[in-house]
Design a protein around this motif. Structure first.
Motif, PDB file in Angstrom:
ATOM      1  N   GLU A  13       1.362  -1.108  -0.133  1.00 46.55           N
ATOM      2  CA  GLU A  13       0.159   0.020   0.162  1.00 46.55           C
ATOM      3  C   GLU A  13       0.854   1.286  -0.157  1.00 46.55           C
ATOM      4  O   GLU A  13       2.010   1.252   1.124  1.00 46.55           O
ATOM      5  N   SER A  14       0.631   2.382  -0.478  1.00 44.03           N
ATOM      6  CA  SER A  14       1.631   3.496  -1.011  1.00 44.03           C
ATOM      7  C   SER A  14       1.069   4.041   0.582  1.00 44.03           C
ATOM      8  O   SER A  14       0.655   4.735   0.639  1.00 44.03           O
ATOM      9  N   ARG A  42      -1.747  12.800   3.811  1.00 45.35           N
ATOM     10  CA  ARG A  42      -0.812  12.998   4.289  1.00 45.35           C
ATOM     11  C   ARG A  42       0.142  14.731   3.212  1.00 45.35           C
ATOM     12  O   ARG A  42       0.329  14.856   4.633  1.00 45.35           O
ATOM     13  N   LEU A  54       1.411  15.247  -5.397  1.00 45.49           N
ATOM     14  CA  LEU A  54       1.703  13.831  -4.844  1.00 45.49           C
ATOM     15  C   LEU A  54       1.834  13.058  -6.518  1.00 45.49           C
ATOM     16  O   LEU A  54       2.508  12.431  -5.769  1.00 45.49           O
ATOM     17  N   GLU A  73       4.614   9.877  -5.815  1.00 47.15           N
ATOM     18  CA  GLU A  73       4.448   8.233  -6.385  1.00 47.15           C
ATOM     19  C   GLU A  73       5.673   8.206  -7.065  1.00 47.15           C
ATOM     20  O   GLU A  73       5.639   6.548  -6.614  1.00 47.15           O
ATOM     21  N   THR A  90      -0.073   9.542   0.036  1.00 45.21           N
ATOM     22  CA  THR A  90      -1.599   9.337  -0.007  1.00 45.21           C
ATOM     23  C   THR A  90      -1.575  11.335  -0.018  1.00 45.21           C
ATOM     24  O   THR A  90      -0.794  12.184   0.222  1.00 45.21           O
ATOM     25  N   ALA A  91      -3.184  11.262  -0.189  1.00 47.71           N
ATOM     26  CA  ALA A  91      -4.036  12.876  -0.439  1.00 47.71           C
ATOM     27  C   ALA A  91      -3.386  13.169   1.582  1.00 47.71           C
ATOM     28  O   ALA A  91      -3.572  14.651   1.706  1.00 47.71           O
TER      29      ALA A  91
END
Length: 395
Positions: free
Chosen positions: A352-353, A359, A375, A379, A356-357
């Motif tokens: 899971e990345s 964060r 973002l 990523e 995140t937005a």
């Protein structure tokens, strides 16, 4: 070589659900026999999917008898003599013997009969007109057994007459050869298909699409499609014809790497224009979306074929689309440039990345274009680092 006279012992003949249907229908002097694919496939050692039954009993009689026996009868095509009988949760199409009174290239007006030879004579190919009794005894009124065993897809009687009854038989001729045929296409049948190809324009795109889906997935799809292309038939189905060399190379690469290359991948490889393809074959929204993703990512791979792009494709679209797009891009180059990357596309399972937005908002970014750009940047950095479970980007 003597031809078989029985398929006694075939698994479908001993199936209790099948035996129930036969027992319900075959009374009061009526007969019922299995016809078509189940018989053909048993003879040539191919798995049996559906078991279709032909009978002398009229459709309303079939429905009444099935109901009386505690089975479910569904009038799926009762005007053409077909009742679907459900036994133990499984459907069996039971169709009254028929002869054609009138045909227009798409549909037929039929009359019910008790003549087995007459029923056989209205079918398309000899290998599809082999019947068996419930005990396995074979009935072969048009020489279908020899043709099935030889891998010879041959029209029953005059090929021109058979095609003029339903122009879809042109596509079925190629599809059946791709699935069951060996060697060259039957010359007489091919001549008839080529001479009557304008009739394809009278068919609905839904029917054409259903046949083409089956054709492109057949083992012998490429030789059949090549003949369709050479004779102009493929161009009548797909605007601009098809990118056969690209499809052939992609399938070869997929086989070499033991990687799936399914329906949407094959259609994406075949398509000259994916929008025209979707319209010509009446593709579903899901199919069109999948094909669009494969085409988009193949373009990404054409520009940059590396591990980072593979991981990004898997994260965004999943393993199937990523691997199909990678193979398609390699096929476009005409060489196996994806050797080291195919296993990664098939097996990469990212954690899971951590990017995140939520964060970024917690760090002070306001929702909007700037947040989206940051973002994407983070990523990309996370993917370039190998998708670690813990990631801190200090840039």
């Amino acid at each position: 070589m003597s031809l078989p006279v029985s398929i006694a012992g075939a698994p479908f003949l001993g199936d209790p659900a099948f035996r129930q249907v036969i027992a319900a229908v075959e009374i009061e002097g009526d007969r019922a026999r299995v016809v078509g694919g189940a018989v053909r496939n048993t003879l040539i050692g191919v798995p049996v999917d559906d078991v279709d039954i032909a009978t002398t009993a009229r459709p309303e009689v079939v429905a009444a008898r099935a109901t009386a026996a505690g089975l479910k009868a569904v009038p799926t095509g009762i005007a053409h003599g077909t009742v679907t009988v459900v036994s133990s949760g499984r459907p069996f199409e039971v169709t009254t013997l028929r002869t054609d009174l009138e045909t227009n290239g798409r549909h037929a007006v039929v009359a019910f009969t008790r003549d087995w030879a007459g029923d056989a004579g209205r079918r398309d190919f000899t290998m599809n007109a082999i019947y068996t009794d419930a005990d396995g005894s074979l009935h072969d009124p048009v020489g279908g057994i020899a043709d099935a065993l030889a891998g010879r897809v041959r029209f029953i009687g005059n090929p021109i007459e058979r095609i003029e009854e339903d122009y879809l038989r042109i596509l079925r001729f190629f599809r059946f050869h791709a699935r069951y045929g060996r060697g060259k296409l039957d010359a007489v049948g091919l001549d008839a298909a080529v001479s009557l190809q304008e009739g394809i324009g009278r068919l609905s795109r839904e029917r054409i699409g259903a046949e083409m889906r089956k054709l492109v997935m057949a083992m012998g799809a490429m030789p059949a499609l090549a003949v369709m292309d050479e004779t102009g038939i493929l161009a009548r189905i797909l605007p601009g014809g098809g990118a056969l060399a690209r499809l052939s190379t992609a399938i070869d690469l997929a086989n070499r790497h033991d990687s799936p290359f399914g329906l949407e991948a094959r259609l994406a490889a075949l398509a000259v224009d994916r929008h025209a393809l979707a319209d010509a074959l009446r593709l579903s929204g899901r199919e069109s979306k999948q094909i669009a993703a494969i085409v988009l990512w193949s373009q990404e791979f054409a520009a940059r074929m590396d591990e980072m792009t593979v991981r990004l494709a898997v994260i965004r679209t999943g393993n199937d689309v990523a691997s199909a797009a990678l193979l398609l891009a390699a096929a476009e180059r005409g060489r196996d440039s994806a050797t080291d990357l195919v296993p990664l596309a098939r097996t990469f399972r990212p954690p899971e990345s951590p990017v995140t937005a939520a964060r970024l908002i917690a760090e002070g970014y306001a929702p909007g274009p700037a947040l989206g750009a940051e973002l994407r940047r983070r990523e990309a950095a996370w993917i370039a680092a190998g998708c670690p479970a813990e990631f801190k980007d200090d840039l």
